[in-house]
Design a protein around this motif. Structure first.
Motif, PDB file in Angstrom:
ATOM      1  N   PRO A 319      -2.426  16.231 -23.279  1.00  0.00           N
ATOM      2  CA  PRO A 319      -1.291  16.171 -22.336  1.00  0.00           C
ATOM      3  C   PRO A 319      -1.123  17.467 -21.539  1.00  0.00           C
ATOM      4  CG  PRO A 319      -0.658  15.253 -24.467  1.00  0.00           C
ATOM      5  CD  PRO A 319      -2.019  15.872 -24.644  1.00  0.00           C
ATOM      6  N   GLU A 320      -1.305  18.628 -22.209  1.00  0.00           N
ATOM      7  CA  GLU A 320      -1.122  19.897 -21.497  1.00  0.00           C
ATOM      8  C   GLU A 320      -2.180  20.082 -20.412  1.00  0.00           C
ATOM      9  OE1 GLU A 320       0.523  20.233 -25.648  1.00  0.00           O
ATOM     10  OE2 GLU A 320      -1.326  19.494 -24.724  1.00  0.00           O
ATOM     11  N   ALA A 321      -3.415  19.665 -20.693  1.00  0.00           N
ATOM     12  CA  ALA A 321      -4.469  19.779 -19.682  1.00  0.00           C
ATOM     13  C   ALA A 321      -4.158  18.880 -18.484  1.00  0.00           C
ATOM     14  CB  ALA A 321      -5.823  19.424 -20.281  1.00  0.00           C
ATOM     15  N   ARG A 322      -3.643  17.680 -18.763  1.00  0.00           N
ATOM     16  CA  ARG A 322      -3.288  16.773 -17.664  1.00  0.00           C
ATOM     17  C   ARG A 322      -2.134  17.327 -16.846  1.00  0.00           C
ATOM     18  NH1 ARG A 322      -3.534  10.591 -20.103  1.00  0.00           N
ATOM     19  NH2 ARG A 322      -5.814  10.497 -20.352  1.00  0.00           N
ATOM     20  N   GLN A 323      -1.176  17.952 -17.519  1.00  0.00           N
ATOM     21  CA  GLN A 323      -0.051  18.534 -16.792  1.00  0.00           C
ATOM     22  C   GLN A 323      -0.508  19.686 -15.895  1.00  0.00           C
ATOM     23  OE1 GLN A 323       2.331  18.935 -20.513  1.00  0.00           O
ATOM     24  NE2 GLN A 323       4.036  18.136 -19.293  1.00  0.00           N
ATOM     25  N   LEU A 324      -1.458  20.481 -16.392  1.00  0.00           N
ATOM     26  CA  LEU A 324      -1.998  21.540 -15.547  1.00  0.00           C
ATOM     27  C   LEU A 324      -2.754  20.955 -14.359  1.00  0.00           C
ATOM     28  CD1 LEU A 324      -3.289  24.190 -18.131  1.00  0.00           C
ATOM     29  CD2 LEU A 324      -1.178  24.226 -16.789  1.00  0.00           C
ATOM     30  N   ASP A 325      -3.467  19.852 -14.582  1.00  0.00           N
ATOM     31  CA  ASP A 325      -4.136  19.176 -13.468  1.00  0.00           C
ATOM     32  C   ASP A 325      -3.127  18.749 -12.412  1.00  0.00           C
ATOM     33  OD1 ASP A 325      -6.737  19.414 -14.361  1.00  0.00           O
ATOM     34  OD2 ASP A 325      -6.724  17.497 -15.428  1.00  0.00           O
ATOM     35  N   ALA A 326      -1.988  18.228 -12.874  1.00  0.00           N
ATOM     36  CA  ALA A 326      -0.954  17.801 -11.927  1.00  0.00           C
ATOM     37  C   ALA A 326      -0.375  18.987 -11.164  1.00  0.00           C
ATOM     38  CB  ALA A 326       0.152  17.053 -12.678  1.00  0.00           C
ATOM     39  N   LEU A 327      -0.181  20.107 -11.856  1.00  0.00           N
ATOM     40  CA  LEU A 327       0.321  21.301 -11.175  1.00  0.00           C
ATOM     41  C   LEU A 327      -0.676  21.789 -10.119  1.00  0.00           C
ATOM     42  CD1 LEU A 327       1.873  23.535 -14.000  1.00  0.00           C
ATOM     43  CD2 LEU A 327       3.068  22.441 -12.102  1.00  0.00           C
ATOM     44  N   ALA A 328      -1.947  21.672 -10.428  1.00  0.00           N
ATOM     45  CA  ALA A 328      -2.977  22.163  -9.508  1.00  0.00           C
ATOM     46  C   ALA A 328      -3.007  21.368  -8.210  1.00  0.00           C
ATOM     47  CB  ALA A 328      -4.347  22.117 -10.176  1.00  0.00           C
ATOM     48  N   THR A 329      -2.558  20.125  -8.236  1.00  0.00           N
ATOM     49  CA  THR A 329      -2.581  19.303  -7.024  1.00  0.00           C
ATOM     50  C   THR A 329      -1.385  19.570  -6.108  1.00  0.00           C
ATOM     51  OG1 THR A 329      -1.388  17.469  -8.094  1.00  0.00           O
ATOM     52  CG2 THR A 329      -3.806  17.471  -8.258  1.00  0.00           C
ATOM     53  N   GLN A 330      -0.399  20.305  -6.579  1.00  0.00           N
ATOM     54  CA  GLN A 330       0.761  20.620  -5.752  1.00  0.00           C
ATOM     55  C   GLN A 330       0.417  21.698  -4.732  1.00  0.00           C
ATOM     56  OE1 GLN A 330       4.010  21.626  -8.371  1.00  0.00           O
ATOM     57  NE2 GLN A 330       3.890  19.699  -9.511  1.00  0.00           N
ATOM     58  N   PRO A 331       1.235  21.878  -3.681  1.00  0.00           N
ATOM     59  CA  PRO A 331       0.963  22.947  -2.707  1.00  0.00           C
ATOM     60  C   PRO A 331       0.815  24.305  -3.398  1.00  0.00           C
ATOM     61  CG  PRO A 331       2.691  21.484  -1.896  1.00  0.00           C
ATOM     62  CD  PRO A 331       2.411  21.060  -3.313  1.00  0.00           C
ATOM     63  N   ASN A 332      -0.243  25.006  -3.067  1.00  0.00           N
ATOM     64  CA  ASN A 332      -0.571  26.296  -3.694  1.00  0.00           C
ATOM     65  C   ASN A 332      -0.738  26.191  -5.204  1.00  0.00           C
ATOM     66  OD1 ASN A 332      -0.525  27.829  -1.256  1.00  0.00           O
ATOM     67  ND2 ASN A 332       1.720  27.763  -1.326  1.00  0.00           N
ATOM     68  N   GLY A 333      -1.098  24.975  -5.656  1.00  0.00           N
ATOM     69  CA  GLY A 333      -1.221  24.757  -7.093  1.00  0.00           C
ATOM     70  C   GLY A 333      -2.335  25.559  -7.730  1.00  0.00           C
ATOM     71  N   CYS A 334      -3.433  25.753  -7.004  1.00  0.00           N
ATOM     72  CA  CYS A 334      -4.543  26.532  -7.563  1.00  0.00           C
ATOM     73  C   CYS A 334      -4.120  27.977  -7.818  1.00  0.00           C
ATOM     74  CB  CYS A 334      -5.746  26.485  -6.619  1.00  0.00           C
ATOM     75  SG  CYS A 334      -6.539  24.859  -6.563  1.00  0.00           S
ATOM     76  N   LEU A 335      -3.269  28.503  -6.934  1.00  0.00           N
ATOM     77  CA  LEU A 335      -2.792  29.871  -7.134  1.00  0.00           C
ATOM     78  C   LEU A 335      -1.838  29.936  -8.327  1.00  0.00           C
ATOM     79  CD1 LEU A 335      -3.105  32.663  -6.000  1.00  0.00           C
ATOM     80  CD2 LEU A 335      -1.237  32.208  -4.417  1.00  0.00           C
ATOM     81  N   THR A 336      -1.088  28.880  -8.552  1.00  0.00           N
ATOM     82  CA  THR A 336      -0.214  28.826  -9.729  1.00  0.00           C
ATOM     83  C   THR A 336      -1.041  28.851 -11.007  1.00  0.00           C
ATOM     84  OG1 THR A 336       1.495  27.596  -8.530  1.00  0.00           O
ATOM     85  CG2 THR A 336       1.521  27.447 -10.934  1.00  0.00           C
ATOM     86  N   ILE A 337      -2.108  28.071 -11.036  1.00  0.00           N
ATOM     87  CA  ILE A 337      -2.984  28.059 -12.210  1.00  0.00           C
ATOM     88  C   ILE A 337      -3.637  29.427 -12.389  1.00  0.00           C
ATOM     89  CG2 ILE A 337      -5.013  27.012 -13.253  1.00  0.00           C
ATOM     90  CD1 ILE A 337      -2.578  25.171 -13.171  1.00  0.00           C
ATOM     91  N   ALA A 338      -4.043  30.055 -11.294  1.00  0.00           N
ATOM     92  CA  ALA A 338      -4.648  31.383 -11.375  1.00  0.00           C
ATOM     93  C   ALA A 338      -3.658  32.406 -11.918  1.00  0.00           C
ATOM     94  CB  ALA A 338      -5.155  31.813  -9.998  1.00  0.00           C
ATOM     95  N   ALA A 339      -2.391  32.293 -11.508  1.00  0.00           N
ATOM     96  CA  ALA A 339      -1.368  33.212 -12.016  1.00  0.00           C
ATOM     97  C   ALA A 339      -1.173  33.028 -13.515  1.00  0.00           C
ATOM     98  CB  ALA A 339      -0.060  32.988 -11.273  1.00  0.00           C
ATOM     99  N   LEU A 340      -1.171  31.775 -13.960  1.00  0.00           N
ATOM    100  CA  LEU A 340      -1.038  31.500 -15.393  1.00  0.00           C
ATOM    101  C   LEU A 340      -2.216  32.086 -16.160  1.00  0.00           C
ATOM    102  CD1 LEU A 340       0.292  30.073 -17.808  1.00  0.00           C
ATOM    103  CD2 LEU A 340      -0.993  27.995 -17.162  1.00  0.00           C
ATOM    104  N   ALA A 341      -3.426  31.888 -15.644  1.00  0.00           N
ATOM    105  CA  ALA A 341      -4.612  32.401 -16.330  1.00  0.00           C
ATOM    106  C   ALA A 341      -4.593  33.923 -16.403  1.00  0.00           C
ATOM    107  CB  ALA A 341      -5.870  31.910 -15.615  1.00  0.00           C
TER     108      ALA A 341
END
Length: 409
Positions: A319-341
């Motif tokens: 579920p957590e991986a799917r939720q991160l996938d959903a976050l990544a599809t939002q505007p600037n989502g890739c940058l959000t994932i990068a900030a988390l990493a």
């Protein structure tokens, strides 16, 4: 070939020149009209110095760089390559040898052996003529690399392939897997990357299936990992500033940084396939963008590497991986994932912001968005550990990476 040369020229001038040399001789070999005169004349023009050949059957030819025939006997030979007991090819360059003279001679010798009717050695740009010198980087024959990495071949055949590549079978080595833009030949990406990296090692690079395949043999079996030097090469600002000819000149800077690199552990020369498997595993953890994320060293992963043994489908279903996938599809989502990493890796808001070249308040806002979506408190070490595991699961489940793994050696 023209498109590949354009791409490589944009990335690395030396690598582009090497490919042009290879393309020149491949065109000669494929023309159906190769003879001693055309080989010597064209080589002289390519090398921009006098060149000549003497075949075992007695044929001779010698030309100047302007295309004029010269007397058969050379005056001063700067470098040559033997064709057997009674033949050779040579260059006559005044002063020190040019940076690609070995490569030109190797391919001239291959073409000359074809003229003689004797079987040419495997096509491997000057690997067999170049001594094993730390710092040398050569484009390798993919067939030889496959023998080195094959578990089906005997130790004798793998040792012979290593020697033909200019390497020492008795010394340990590391394998490196490179993956870039799927639309671009991965071997060219690997050549450009290694041309920019500063490695105190003998390096052989080629393409194996969808991978850029790199063999790194440090002098005297030194155990130092090339990961730091490869990160510096990925971080080279020149690479980010290059316009991508496949997409036009207006590609954003970050779009040019698509490389992902996996570094295998040190392995005996005859067990290179073990290091290659580790390099492919490390590559699954890599993410294009930040050099710290783009280059992953299997040795540094430690027990985390065991996550790669879990089926990708199970990891992607978390579920957590799917939720991160959903976050990544939002505007600037890739940058959000990068900030988390970046925050999970550093544990510091300011360090994460500095790594991403963002203001710390921007990173804080993105992390708050992640916390709200997944119910984490990222200042809590346990929650941060869960976030890191979810990030790993998402990377390991990536469909493109796993498709490529199925076609790897």
């Amino acid at each position: 070939m023209k498109g590949l040369l354009l791409r490589l020229s944009a990335l690395d001038a030396d690598a582009a020149t090497a490919v042009r040399v290879i393309a020149h001789f491949e065109a000669l070999l494929g023309s159906g009209a190769l003879d001693a005169t055309s080989l010597a004349r064209s080589t002289a023009g390519l090398a921009e110095c006098a060149a000549g050949l003497e075949l075992p059957d007695g044929r001779r030819a010698r030309f100047g760089p302007g295309g004029a025939a010269l007397p058969a006997e050379p005056k001063v030979v700067s470098q040559d390559a033997e064709l057997g007991p009674s033949g050779r090819v040579w260059l006559e360059r005044p002063g020190p040898p040019g940076p690609f003279d070995d490569l030109i001679l190797e391919w001239m010798a291959i073409a000359a052996r074809t003229l003689c009717g004797s079987p040419a050695p495997p096509r491997m740009p000057h690997a067999s003529l170049t001594p094993r010198t730390p710092g040398s980087r050569e484009v390798a024959d993919p067939a030889l690399m496959e023998v080195v990495l094959s578990e089906r071949e005997s130790d004798h055949d793998r040792a012979r392939a290593l020697r033909l590549l200019g390497l020492a079978p008795e010394l340990p080595l590391r394998m490196v897997a490179v993956r870039g833009d799927p639309a671009v030949d991965a071997g060219l990406d690997a050549v450009a990357l290694l041309g920019r990296a500063t490695l105190d090692a003998v390096v052989r690079v080629t393409r194996t299936g969808p991978w850029g395949t790199v063999l790194v043999q440090p002098p005297d079996g030194a155990a130092d990992s090339p990961a730091a030097a490869l990160r510096a090469a990925v971080a080279d600002p020149l690479r980010g500033a290059v316009a991508d000819p496949l997409r036009g000149p207006d590609v954003p800077r970050d779009a040019a940084r698509r490389l992902r690199v996996g570094v295998g552990g040190l392995a005996p020369g005859l067990a290179a396939q073990d290091s290659w498997r580790q390099a492919c595993t490390a590559l699954r953890f890599a993410v294009a963008g930040s050099p710290r994320e783009a280059v992953v060293d299997h040795d540094a992963l430690g027990p985390v590497a065991l996550l790669a043994d879990i089926p990708a489908e199970r990891l992607g279903a978390l579920p957590e991986a799917r939720q991160l996938d959903a976050l990544a599809t939002q505007p600037n989502g890739c940058l959000t994932i990068a900030a988390l990493a970046a925050f999970c890796r550093t544990g510091s808001l300011r360090q994460a912001a500095a790594e991403l070249h963002l203001h710390h308040s921007s990173v804080a806002a993105r992390l708050a968005h992640v916390e709200a979506a997944l119910g984490w408190r990222l200042r809590d070490p346990e929650h941060r550990f869960q976030a890191q595991l979810a990030l790993y699961a998402r990377r390991l489940a990536a469909a493109e990476v796993n498709r490529a793994l199925k076609s790897s050696p």
